[in-house]
Design a protein around this motif. Structure first.
Motif, short mmCIF file in Angstrom:
data_model
loop_
_atom_site.label_atom_id
_atom_site.label_comp_id
_atom_site.label_asym_id
_atom_site.label_seq_id
_atom_site.Cartn_x
_atom_site.Cartn_y
_atom_site.Cartn_z
N GLN A 61 7.02 -1.46 -41.69
CA GLN A 61 5.69 -1.93 -41.31
C GLN A 61 5.14 -1.16 -40.12
O GLN A 61 3.98 -0.74 -40.10
CB GLN A 61 5.72 -3.43 -40.99
CG GLN A 61 5.91 -4.32 -42.19
CD GLN A 61 6.12 -5.78 -41.79
OE1 GLN A 61 6.09 -6.14 -40.62
NE2 GLN A 61 6.32 -6.64 -42.79
N PHE A 62 5.99 -0.96 -39.12
CA PHE A 62 5.51 -0.27 -37.92
C PHE A 62 5.37 1.23 -38.14
O PHE A 62 4.51 1.87 -37.54
CB PHE A 62 6.39 -0.60 -36.72
CG PHE A 62 6.00 -1.91 -36.10
CD1 PHE A 62 5.03 -1.98 -35.13
CD2 PHE A 62 6.58 -3.09 -36.54
CE1 PHE A 62 4.64 -3.19 -34.58
CE2 PHE A 62 6.20 -4.31 -35.99
CZ PHE A 62 5.22 -4.36 -35.01
N ARG A 90 1.99 1.45 -39.56
CA ARG A 90 0.97 1.26 -38.50
C ARG A 90 0.83 2.54 -37.67
O ARG A 90 -0.29 2.95 -37.35
CB ARG A 90 1.34 0.10 -37.59
CG ARG A 90 1.14 -1.25 -38.20
CD ARG A 90 1.45 -2.34 -37.20
NE ARG A 90 1.36 -3.64 -37.80
CZ ARG A 90 1.48 -4.77 -37.14
NH1 ARG A 90 1.72 -4.77 -35.85
NH2 ARG A 90 1.39 -5.92 -37.77
N ARG A 91 1.97 3.12 -37.29
CA ARG A 91 1.93 4.35 -36.49
C ARG A 91 1.22 5.47 -37.26
O ARG A 91 0.41 6.22 -36.70
CB ARG A 91 3.33 4.77 -36.06
CG ARG A 91 3.92 3.91 -34.95
CD ARG A 91 5.21 4.50 -34.40
NE ARG A 91 6.29 4.53 -35.37
CZ ARG A 91 7.12 3.52 -35.62
NH1 ARG A 91 7.00 2.38 -34.94
NH2 ARG A 91 8.08 3.65 -36.52
N LYS A 109 -1.00 5.14 -39.63
CA LYS A 109 -2.41 4.82 -39.73
C LYS A 109 -3.14 5.15 -38.43
O LYS A 109 -4.22 5.74 -38.44
CB LYS A 109 -2.58 3.33 -40.07
CG LYS A 109 -4.01 2.90 -40.31
CD LYS A 109 -4.06 1.43 -40.71
CE LYS A 109 -5.50 0.98 -40.91
NZ LYS A 109 -5.58 -0.42 -41.27
#
Length: 92
Positions: free
Chosen positions: A80-81, A84-85, A87
């Motif tokens: 998930q992270f 996010r990173r 994106k």
């Protein structure tokens, strides 16, 4: 606040003498300094107990979540992270 109690304690005479001298050097009565030290000690102890209770509550909440199956694996969190990173890096 009226002073109605007496507090007696035993200590090394050199400690007493050094303390009295330090209090005099700051133009304050030793009894006033002792009262302030006692209040500060009580405040720190209250904060410590409050934090311990807060932490115990957080740990128990986490345990309840685990028992209820409300968990995410480390691999899922990492994925998930990473997304996010990626994106955020694309927007920068």
């Amino acid at each position: 606040m009226p002073k109605e109690a007496v507090f007696t304690m035993k200590l090394e005479s050199s400690l007493r003498e050094d303390f009295i001298a330090a209090a005099k050097a700051s133009d304050r009565p030793a009894s006033q300094v002792i009262r302030e030290l006692m209040r500060e000690y009580i405040r720190r102890q209250n904060e410590s107990r409050a934090y311990d209770a807060y932490l115990a509550q957080k740990v128990e909440r986490g345990r309840q979540d685990i028992r209820a199956g409300n968990v995410v694996s480390n691999e899922e969190v990492e994925a998930q992270f990473a997304a996010r990173r990626a994106k955020l890096a694309g927007k920068a």
